[in-house]
Design an enzyme around this catalytic site. Structure first.
Site, PDB file in Angstrom:
ATOM      1  N   LYS A  32       0.780  -1.190   0.645  1.00 43.01           N
ATOM      2  CA  LYS A  32      -0.092  -0.182   0.026  1.00 43.01           C
ATOM      3  C   LYS A  32       0.715   1.325   0.196  1.00 43.01           C
ATOM      4  O   LYS A  32       1.764   1.541   0.429  1.00 43.01           O
ATOM      5  CB  LYS A  32      -0.645  -0.009   1.273  1.00 43.01           C
ATOM      6  CG  LYS A  32      -1.438   1.762   1.334  1.00 43.01           C
ATOM      7  CD  LYS A  32      -2.768   1.136   2.722  1.00 43.01           C
ATOM      8  CE  LYS A  32      -2.100   1.469   3.790  1.00 43.01           C
ATOM      9  NZ  LYS A  32      -2.487   2.998   3.374  1.00 43.01           N
ATOM     10  N   ASP A  64     -13.473  14.754  -4.286  1.00 39.67           N
ATOM     11  CA  ASP A  64     -13.858  16.930  -4.819  1.00 39.67           C
ATOM     12  C   ASP A  64     -15.183  15.948  -6.003  1.00 39.67           C
ATOM     13  O   ASP A  64     -16.487  15.009  -6.107  1.00 39.67           O
ATOM     14  CB  ASP A  64     -12.295  16.537  -5.854  1.00 39.67           C
ATOM     15  CG  ASP A  64     -12.725  17.874  -5.999  1.00 39.67           C
ATOM     16  OD1 ASP A  64     -13.583  18.040  -6.161  1.00 39.67           O
ATOM     17  OD2 ASP A  64     -11.091  18.345  -6.114  1.00 39.67           O
ATOM     18  N   ILE A  65     -15.161  16.907  -6.651  1.00 33.48           N
ATOM     19  CA  ILE A  65     -16.395  17.042  -7.524  1.00 33.48           C
ATOM     20  C   ILE A  65     -16.129  15.756  -8.329  1.00 33.48           C
ATOM     21  O   ILE A  65     -15.065  14.988  -9.040  1.00 33.48           O
ATOM     22  CB  ILE A  65     -16.914  18.630  -7.798  1.00 33.48           C
ATOM     23  CG1 ILE A  65     -16.059  18.560  -9.436  1.00 33.48           C
ATOM     24  CG2 ILE A  65     -16.848  19.255  -7.375  1.00 33.48           C
ATOM     25  CD1 ILE A  65     -15.693  20.225 -10.363  1.00 33.48           C
ATOM     26  N   PRO A  66     -17.265  15.508  -9.065  1.00 31.98           N
ATOM     27  CA  PRO A  66     -17.320  14.275 -10.189  1.00 31.98           C
ATOM     28  C   PRO A  66     -16.216  14.814 -11.128  1.00 31.98           C
ATOM     29  O   PRO A  66     -15.931  13.394 -11.428  1.00 31.98           O
ATOM     30  CB  PRO A  66     -18.421  13.831 -10.148  1.00 31.98           C
ATOM     31  CG  PRO A  66     -19.499  14.675  -9.372  1.00 31.98           C
ATOM     32  CD  PRO A  66     -19.058  16.221  -8.854  1.00 31.98           C
ATOM     33  N   ASN A  67     -16.453  15.694 -11.891  1.00 37.69           N
ATOM     34  CA  ASN A  67     -15.931  15.291 -12.969  1.00 37.69           C
ATOM     35  C   ASN A  67     -13.954  15.825 -12.869  1.00 37.69           C
ATOM     36  O   ASN A  67     -12.791  14.866 -13.161  1.00 37.69           O
ATOM     37  CB  ASN A  67     -16.406  16.685 -13.816  1.00 37.69           C
ATOM     38  CG  ASN A  67     -15.428  16.870 -15.350  1.00 37.69           C
ATOM     39  OD1 ASN A  67     -15.130  16.216 -15.762  1.00 37.69           O
ATOM     40  ND2 ASN A  67     -14.658  18.247 -15.012  1.00 37.69           N
ATOM     41  N   THR A  68     -13.495  16.426 -11.625  1.00 37.15           N
ATOM     42  CA  THR A  68     -12.419  16.210 -11.581  1.00 37.15           C
ATOM     43  C   THR A  68     -11.942  14.358 -11.149  1.00 37.15           C
ATOM     44  O   THR A  68     -10.889  14.319 -11.012  1.00 37.15           O
ATOM     45  CB  THR A  68     -11.781  17.002  -9.975  1.00 37.15           C
ATOM     46  OG1 THR A  68     -12.614  18.209 -10.229  1.00 37.15           O
ATOM     47  CG2 THR A  68     -10.664  17.410  -9.547  1.00 37.15           C
ATOM     48  N   THR A 119     -11.885   6.293  10.814  1.00 41.60           N
ATOM     49  CA  THR A 119     -12.059   6.109  12.104  1.00 41.60           C
ATOM     50  C   THR A 119     -11.367   6.511  12.921  1.00 41.60           C
ATOM     51  O   THR A 119     -11.719   6.087  14.556  1.00 41.60           O
ATOM     52  CB  THR A 119     -10.987   4.232  12.119  1.00 41.60           C
ATOM     53  OG1 THR A 119      -9.741   4.461  11.722  1.00 41.60           O
ATOM     54  CG2 THR A 119     -11.430   3.348  11.654  1.00 41.60           C
ATOM     55  N   GLN A 190      -2.908   2.268  17.460  1.00 42.38           N
ATOM     56  CA  GLN A 190      -4.575   1.978  17.338  1.00 42.38           C
ATOM     57  C   GLN A 190      -4.985   0.783  18.259  1.00 42.38           C
ATOM     58  O   GLN A 190      -4.232   0.631  19.297  1.00 42.38           O
ATOM     59  CB  GLN A 190      -4.035   0.183  16.145  1.00 42.38           C
ATOM     60  CG  GLN A 190      -3.143   1.079  15.045  1.00 42.38           C
ATOM     61  CD  GLN A 190      -4.956   1.328  13.159  1.00 42.38           C
ATOM     62  OE1 GLN A 190      -5.718   1.488  13.835  1.00 42.38           O
ATOM     63  NE2 GLN A 190      -4.253   0.496  12.726  1.00 42.38           N
ATOM     64  N   GLY A 210       1.200  -2.539   8.538  1.00 39.26           N
ATOM     65  CA  GLY A 210       2.169  -1.363   8.329  1.00 39.26           C
ATOM     66  C   GLY A 210       2.716  -2.554   9.687  1.00 39.26           C
ATOM     67  O   GLY A 210       3.509  -3.256   9.776  1.00 39.26           O
ATOM     68  N   ARG A 211       3.289  -1.776  10.794  1.00 43.91           N
ATOM     69  CA  ARG A 211       3.974  -1.420  11.768  1.00 43.91           C
ATOM     70  C   ARG A 211       4.590  -3.001  11.955  1.00 43.91           C
ATOM     71  O   ARG A 211       5.706  -3.388  12.765  1.00 43.91           O
ATOM     72  CB  ARG A 211       4.052  -0.393  13.011  1.00 43.91           C
ATOM     73  CG  ARG A 211       4.314   0.688  12.519  1.00 43.91           C
ATOM     74  CD  ARG A 211       3.782   2.221  13.165  1.00 43.91           C
ATOM     75  NE  ARG A 211       2.022   2.150  13.098  1.00 43.91           N
ATOM     76  CZ  ARG A 211       0.989   2.919  14.104  1.00 43.91           C
ATOM     77  NH1 ARG A 211       1.788   3.716  14.594  1.00 43.91           N
ATOM     78  NH2 ARG A 211      -0.027   2.783  13.919  1.00 43.91           N
TER      79      ARG A 211
HETATM   80  O1  C5P Z   1       0.914   0.499  10.966  1.00 42.33           O
HETATM   81  P1  C5P Z   1      -0.479  -0.017  10.457  1.00 42.33           P
HETATM   82  O2  C5P Z   1      -0.131  -1.541  10.727  1.00 42.33           O
HETATM   83  O3  C5P Z   1      -1.267   0.555  11.830  1.00 42.33           O
HETATM   84  O4  C5P Z   1      -1.054   0.782  10.238  1.00 42.33           O
HETATM   85  C1  C5P Z   1      -2.323   0.668   9.057  1.00 42.33           C
HETATM   86  C2  C5P Z   1      -2.133   1.132   7.677  1.00 42.33           C
HETATM   87  O5  C5P Z   1      -3.549   1.989   7.366  1.00 42.33           O
HETATM   88  C3  C5P Z   1      -2.025   3.082   7.665  1.00 42.33           C
HETATM   89  O6  C5P Z   1      -1.502   2.826   6.946  1.00 42.33           O
HETATM   90  C4  C5P Z   1      -3.297   3.476   8.290  1.00 42.33           C
HETATM   91  O7  C5P Z   1      -3.083   5.101   7.158  1.00 42.33           O
HETATM   92  C5  C5P Z   1      -3.629   2.990   7.805  1.00 42.33           C
HETATM   93  N1  C5P Z   1      -5.379   3.019   8.426  1.00 42.33           N
HETATM   94  C6  C5P Z   1      -6.038   2.735   8.686  1.00 42.33           C
HETATM   95  N2  C5P Z   1      -7.372   2.785   9.642  1.00 42.33           N
HETATM   96  C7  C5P Z   1      -8.044   3.558   8.813  1.00 42.33           C
HETATM   97  C8  C5P Z   1      -7.484   3.218   6.899  1.00 42.33           C
HETATM   98  C9  C5P Z   1      -6.058   3.023   6.827  1.00 42.33           C
HETATM   99  O8  C5P Z   1      -4.857   2.697   9.803  1.00 42.33           O
HETATM  100  N3  C5P Z   1      -9.546   2.952   8.852  1.00 42.33           N
END
Ligand code: C5P
Length: 232
Positions: A32, A64-68, A119, A190, A210-211
């Protein structure tokens, strides 16, 4: 595309992301790319990762607006990303325009998924700032259904919402779920988290991690553990 683990490459630049992915040798995990990396490095970073053989979820959350949005999506489609996204709050017209923009002359297109309510938005901020007074769970499901009716392929949601999204929108409507942590891992910032095994159990289609991978002592082992728990 089947169930998969998507690594959130939340790095600030190309060098960091490349040296991270080099650790994976011949493996080509689904990645991602978010706003930070995309705005720092531009479309080139997408082309480079695609040419290495990675599938890409480009997480730019258009609104944004639909066209953009239609024109912007056409550019993203030409980059050959695999998944991209937008805010369902842009309404059905914007989502339908996005699909038109994404669709290539041969009829193919990247998957398109919607963000419902972020979230980071809670009931109180939704009521006070957005003047939406319905329960947030109802709002999330309504946005998911609106996205489905506009022709989208799925939503980004908490793994705790995935089961309900499937029951409201159908089991083939994709749920892409961040907020994944190992049972013995650090939650970081989180709050509402689930293990890869539990995310599999409740029917998430893709987990975004991610982490727990990027900050692990051994990222490849952490990735393999996610795949073993979620996919295998
Ligand atoms: O490091 P971690 O596992 O928390 O990363 C989760 C990824 O998912 C991050 O890129 C974060 O921006 C993204 N994300 C999230 N919660 C959301 C939408 C996206 O944690 N509701």
């Amino acid at each position: 595309m089947g169930k998969d683990v998507i690594i959130a490459c939340d790095f600030s630049g190309k060098e960091q992301v490349m040296s991270f992915l080099d650790k994976f040798g011949e493996k080509r995990p689904f990645v991602k790319i978010g706003m930070e990396l995309f705005y720092a490095e531009g479309p080139q970073i997408v082309k480079q990762l695609k040419s290495r053989g990675h599938k890409i979820f480009l997480d730019l959350k258009l609104h944004d607006i639909p066209n953009t949005v239609k024109k912007a999506m056409s550019v993203l489609s030409s980059l050959d990303v695999d998944i991209c996204n937008l805010h369902a709050a842009g309404t059905s017209r914007m989502m339908e325009a996005a699909i038109e923009g994404l669709t290539r002359p041969d009829g193919s297109r990247p998957l398109l998924i919607a963000v419902t309510q972020l979230t980071s938005t809670d009931q109180q901020s939704m009521e006070q700032d957005l003047l939406i007074n319905r329960p947030i769970d109802e709002v999330v499901m309504h946005y998911a259904l609106t996205a489905k009716n506009a022709g989208l392929d799925g939503v980004v949601c908490s793994p705790l919402e995935a089961e309900r999204v499937h029951s409201v929108c159908g089991s083939d409507f994709l749920t892409v779920t961040p907020g994944v942590r190992f049972a013995d891992g650090d939650k970081g910032d989180q709050r509402r988290v689930m293990t890869p095994a539990d995310a599999k159990q409740i029917g998430s289609d893709y987990i975004v991690v991610g982490r727990p991978i990027t900050a692990a002592d051994d990222p490849v082992a952490a990735y393999d553990r996610c795949v073993a728990e979620f996919v295998d």
